[in-house]
Design an enzyme around this catalytic site. Structure first.
Site, PDB file in Angstrom:
ATOM      1  N   ASP A 330     118.963  44.601  83.978  1.00  0.00           N
ATOM      2  CA  ASP A 330     119.723  45.111  85.110  1.00  0.00           C
ATOM      3  C   ASP A 330     120.562  46.314  84.674  1.00  0.00           C
ATOM      4  O   ASP A 330     121.201  46.293  83.626  1.00  0.00           O
ATOM      5  CB  ASP A 330     120.631  43.986  85.630  1.00  0.00           C
ATOM      6  N   GLU A 367     115.689  48.631  84.508  1.00  0.00           N
ATOM      7  CA  GLU A 367     116.139  49.242  85.761  1.00  0.00           C
ATOM      8  C   GLU A 367     116.887  50.503  85.328  1.00  0.00           C
ATOM      9  O   GLU A 367     118.026  50.418  84.874  1.00  0.00           O
ATOM     10  CB  GLU A 367     117.054  48.303  86.539  1.00  0.00           C
TER      11      GLU A 367
END
Length: 672
Positions: A330, A367
């Site tokens: 993330d 990401e």
């Protein structure tokens, strides 16, 4: 109860035949108390050993299941980065298990101008001593080019499934239950990517609104499976879940959050790292202010050796002890920030991954952005990382919505986004393609709503993305046509497709594009109303991708001439059959474009099979398109999802509005 000096070689609680060794890393602490809990009583033992930044002690006779925490002594000097407060019981960042979920309570407050004095022990989850296990794992080990990723919530995937016993729904056992495994097998999925599975915080902002942190992006226990998804032994249940997926050939990828923690900014609670050594674990600016490049209040400092060691040890734990096969990071741009704060391809974390004998061999997905300076880093991650490609999402949505001038952008995405990823020896599977993910509209909502509807989140519909490139289509037929076209584009493009759980059967969140706090039917998959026809169509797309290697190549395609047959590996065509000129690519009204694909010229002969594919994308009205010469088989028409494979020698084909067709050309046959 006695404590001996122990050793600091291994951080966390390490069980042996004689007792438990405890070790905690804090560069700036002045003393550390180990707190043991038995029948509600707390026993405090001062850790007697220190080796550099590691505080340690050994408790003879202690065994598995012992509950513990830490109180760390040191200065309260926020302007210098120090926020020590021994009134607060702290979670061991290396704890393998927690005895309960972590839910915000007032006693967890850290203090403002001075340390908050209330003892938080009665409200705080306790760390649990666990036996270290290194089992053998039967890993499927799919190649990247053969991978189909299925992103799912560990609770929401099974919570409403009518064929799963009620007692198992929303648990690790329900996640890998027979109905789920059968469904994923029917689709042809090779990997399940789970939203955060480690212990997380229900933060004050949500608790005060009677909501919960459903997605789990507020980590507080990096090594511990989230207690609310398990029973008496979440670690064993998690490992059983992984084994069940492995047994049917499905890899398990975890969405991990190492860019921040649930402790938030200076107003947030004191749960773990803040009280252990705030100045080491967090990135701080002037006068100890938290640098917030994540939008959550704090940023972990992976240029610090203690923080970097925590992350690396944690990743190896999930691979070796818990059996997972990869990670999706993330806000990974945060992890790629060096000591200067700039995003760097050779940042300490990325360099550590590249040389780690365990981690460099698992699947790694970035990401590739955060909200800090230079934080949009798409294409910047080194091998062996792949990356979420948001340009694929946006350009594909806009093309099928009928936006002007999108044909060229779609062409780049279908061909693997080479202009982004084709450098430094990276492969075409560096791009993880998606049209929807947990963060944003579902596929069904993408064709059902013009605007987001996040009212249930209690933020006045201000949260969530506004640039959704969605369209409320007027009827079921037009919605289904758009969904089929989007799914086909996703699964048949070069790169690695990622499918959001539920998109294959029309799951809706009622227009909520930020369901992070919706632990209820908004966020759970609506299995009772699943569209069986769309499931079958999705499975057909995946089978088609698997059948023809030309649709899932390792090398990028650059319209180069192949040595084996003198043909180019990539040829774009207009409906007329001619190749588009720069003027054509710039035509805002170009809505239909075809592409002829062969094995990459830069690859070895036969690497992508012997077939050629011709794909035609039509986001406009019904039209006729010329076909390449030779014998073809129409293997897919998204307007006729159940249509049979049709051999044809026709020179043209008729395309319905909002549709995609796929033709396969067999290798040239020599005359006999």
């Amino acid at each position: 109860m006695q404590i001996e000096i122990g050793c600091g070689d291994t951080l966390g609680a390490t069980l042996s035949n004689d007792g438990v060794n405890f070790a905690l890393a804090s560069q700036h602490a002045e003393a550390v108390d180990l707190c043991l809990f038995t029948q509600g009583d707390e026993v405090r033992l001062r850790l007697p050993g220190r080796s550099g930044a590691i505080w340690h002690g050994f408790v003879p006779g202690l065994g598995a299941g012992a509950r513990y925490g830490y109180r760390v002594h040191g200065p309260w000097a926020p302007e210098s980065g120090h926020r020590f407060n021994p009134a607060k019981l702290l979670i061991d960042p290396y704890a393998r298990a927690l005895d309960q979920p972590v839910i915000w309570q007032a006693a967890m407050a850290q203090g403002k101008s001075k340390p908050e004095p209330h003892n938080s022990a009665s409200e705080m989850a306790k760390s649990v001593v666990c036996e270290t296990q290194l089992p053998e794992w039967n890993r499927p080990a799919h190649r990247w080019r053969d991978s189909i990723i299925y992103e799912a919530h560990p609770k929401g995937l099974s919570r409403l499934h009518p064929d799963i016993p009620e007692s198992l729904r929303g648990t690790w056992a329900g996640l890998a239950s027979d109905p789920i495994l059968a469904h994923l097998g029917r689709l042809g999925v090779t990997a399940i990517e789970l939203l955060p599975t480690c212990a997380f915080l229900d933060d004050k902002f949500l608790v005060e609104k009677d909501l919960r942190n459903y997605w789990g992006y507020q980590p507080v226990g990096f090594f511990a499976p989230e207690p609310r998804y398990g029973g008496p032994d979440p670690r064993a249940e998690f490992r059983d879940m992984v084994r069940r997926f492995h047994n049917v050939g499905i890899e398990v990828i975890l969405d991990v959050v190492f860019n921040h923690t649930g402790e938030g900014d200076a107003r947030g609670p004191m749960l773990s790292l803040r009280g252990i050594d705030n100045a080491s674990y967090y990135r701080l600016g002037d006068r100890g202010a938290y640098i917030n490049e994540t939008g959550t209040g704090n940023t972990l400092n992976l240029s610090n050796p203690l923080a970097l060691r925590l992350v690396m040890d944690c990743l190896r734990h999930w691979v070796l002890e818990m059996g997972v096969d990869g990670f999706r990071f993330d806000l990974a741009a945060t992890l790629a920030r060096g000591a200067s704060g700039a995003v760097e391809a050779n940042a300490p974390f990325l360099s550590a991954i590249a040389q780690d004998p365990v981690l460099r061999g698992v699947k790694l997905i970035a990401e590739p952005w955060d909200i800090g300076p230079g934080g949009y880093f798409l294409g910047g991650f080194p091998h062996p990382f792949t990356e979420w490609n948001d340009r694929f999402r946006d350009d594909t949505r806009r093309f099928w919505r009928g936006d002007n001038g999108m044909a060229g952008d779609l062409a780049r995405r279908v061909a693997g986004s080479a202009e982004v990823f084709d450098h430094d020896g990276r492969c075409a599977y560096a791009s993880v393609n998606f049209v929807s993910a947990h963060d944003g509209f579902t596929l069904q909502d993408l064709v059902s709503f013009n605007e987001k509807h996040n009212e249930a989140n209690g933020e006045g519909n201000r949260d969530g993305h506004n640039a959704n490139f969605s369209q409320a289509l007027p009827d079921r037929a037009s919605q289904d046509a758009r969904k089929r076209a989007l799914l086909a584009t996703l699964i048949l493009s070069q790169g690695v497709p990622m499918l959001l759980a539920g998109d294959e059967f029309g799951n809706s969140q009622g227009g909520n594009n930020n369901a992070y706090a919706q632990d209820n039917p908004i966020g759970w998959l609506d299995w009772p109303n699943a569209d069986e026809a769309l499931i079958e169509y999705t499975a057909r797309l995946i089978a088609l991708r698997n059948a023809y290697p030309v649709l899932r190549q390792r090398r990028f395609l650059h319209a180069l001439t192949r040595a084996q047959d003198g043909m180019r590996d990539l040829i774009w065509r207009l409906c007329s059959g001619g190749e588009p000129t720069p003027h054509d690519w710039g035509n805002p009204d170009l809505r239909c474009i075809g592409v002829e694909i062969r094995g990459a010229a830069e690859g070895s002969s036969g690497e992508a099979g012997d077939h050629a594919a011709y794909l035609i994308f039509n986001s406009g009205g019904a039209c006729e398109a010329q076909l390449p010469a030779g014998a073809l088989e129409r293997v897919l028409d998204s307007a006729d999802p159940n249509g049979a494979i049709l051999p044809t020698r026709d020179t043209s084909t008729c395309l319905a509005a909002q549709s995609l067709q796929v033709f396969i050309q067999s290798p040239r046959q020599e005359p006999t």
